[in-house]
Design an enzyme around this catalytic site. Sequence first.
Site, short mmCIF file in Angstrom:
data_model
loop_
_atom_site.label_atom_id
_atom_site.label_comp_id
_atom_site.label_asym_id
_atom_site.label_seq_id
_atom_site.Cartn_x
_atom_site.Cartn_y
_atom_site.Cartn_z
N GLY A 7 0.82 -1.20 0.00
CA GLY A 7 0.00 0.00 0.00
C GLY A 7 0.86 1.25 0.00
O GLY A 7 2.06 1.20 -0.28
N ALA A 11 3.70 -2.40 3.68
CA ALA A 11 3.60 -3.63 2.89
C ALA A 11 3.25 -4.76 3.86
O ALA A 11 3.95 -4.98 4.85
CB ALA A 11 4.93 -3.92 2.19
N ASP A 74 -5.98 -3.54 -5.09
CA ASP A 74 -6.26 -3.98 -3.72
C ASP A 74 -7.76 -4.23 -3.54
O ASP A 74 -8.16 -5.21 -2.90
CB ASP A 74 -5.75 -2.95 -2.70
CG ASP A 74 -6.21 -1.53 -2.98
OD1 ASP A 74 -6.66 -1.23 -4.12
OD2 ASP A 74 -6.10 -0.69 -2.07
N ASP A 89 -13.00 -2.26 3.05
CA ASP A 89 -11.57 -2.28 3.39
C ASP A 89 -11.25 -0.96 4.09
O ASP A 89 -11.24 0.10 3.46
CB ASP A 89 -10.73 -2.46 2.13
CG ASP A 89 -9.25 -2.68 2.43
OD1 ASP A 89 -8.85 -2.50 3.59
OD2 ASP A 89 -8.50 -3.03 1.50
#
EC number: 2.7.1.33
Length: 209
Positions: A7, A11, A74, A89
């Site tokens: 991200g 990580a 993602d 998320d």
Amino acid sequence: MLLCDIGNSNANFLDDNKYFTLNIDQFLEFKNEQKIFYINVNEHLKEHLKNQKNFINLEPYFLFDTIYQGLGIDRIAACYTIEDGVVVDAGSAITIDIISNSIHLGGFILPGIANYKKIYSHISPRLKSEFNTQVSLDAFPQKTMDALSYGVFKGIYLLIKDAAQNKKLYFTGGDGQFLANYFDHAIYDKLLIFRGMKKIIKENPNLLY
């Protein structure tokens, strides 16, 4: 099998069943000889990753039924194992995606909880405050800390509730477990993105060799 979800701040790794997180500086120093299957949303790391011979980018292998333009990998990975439901998320941003019959119907994005704090503090120093995670959403607040908390948590709650209707709710991300507590039948799955990555590898077994 070593999986990595990269991200903008961290990580996240899954090494078989062992989960660990590195910040981006630590990640840049990370060395490992085995194959690392990854997804990445961090634009600054794209060139670095291209030069790592043992890093395998899974993004091109995802075939995902959506008309949403620019959907992040993602979010695709988080939704990839869900046939019907709403996927939340909750990280530095909160993404909400609606899936029906394995088709992505669309989704929306909110600031993450920590970023709401920053927004308030930019408006006025008097609004710089921690949030009360125990605040009641059923009574009007009587002090500033509760007013800020109520505004954030009730706003997030109502938007998710409206999107979900009667669908199952799947939460992941750093604040996912906290938000899942507001809903009776929510499922919190810390490894949801990794499950999507594992499914891709299962569909493309040649990646392992």
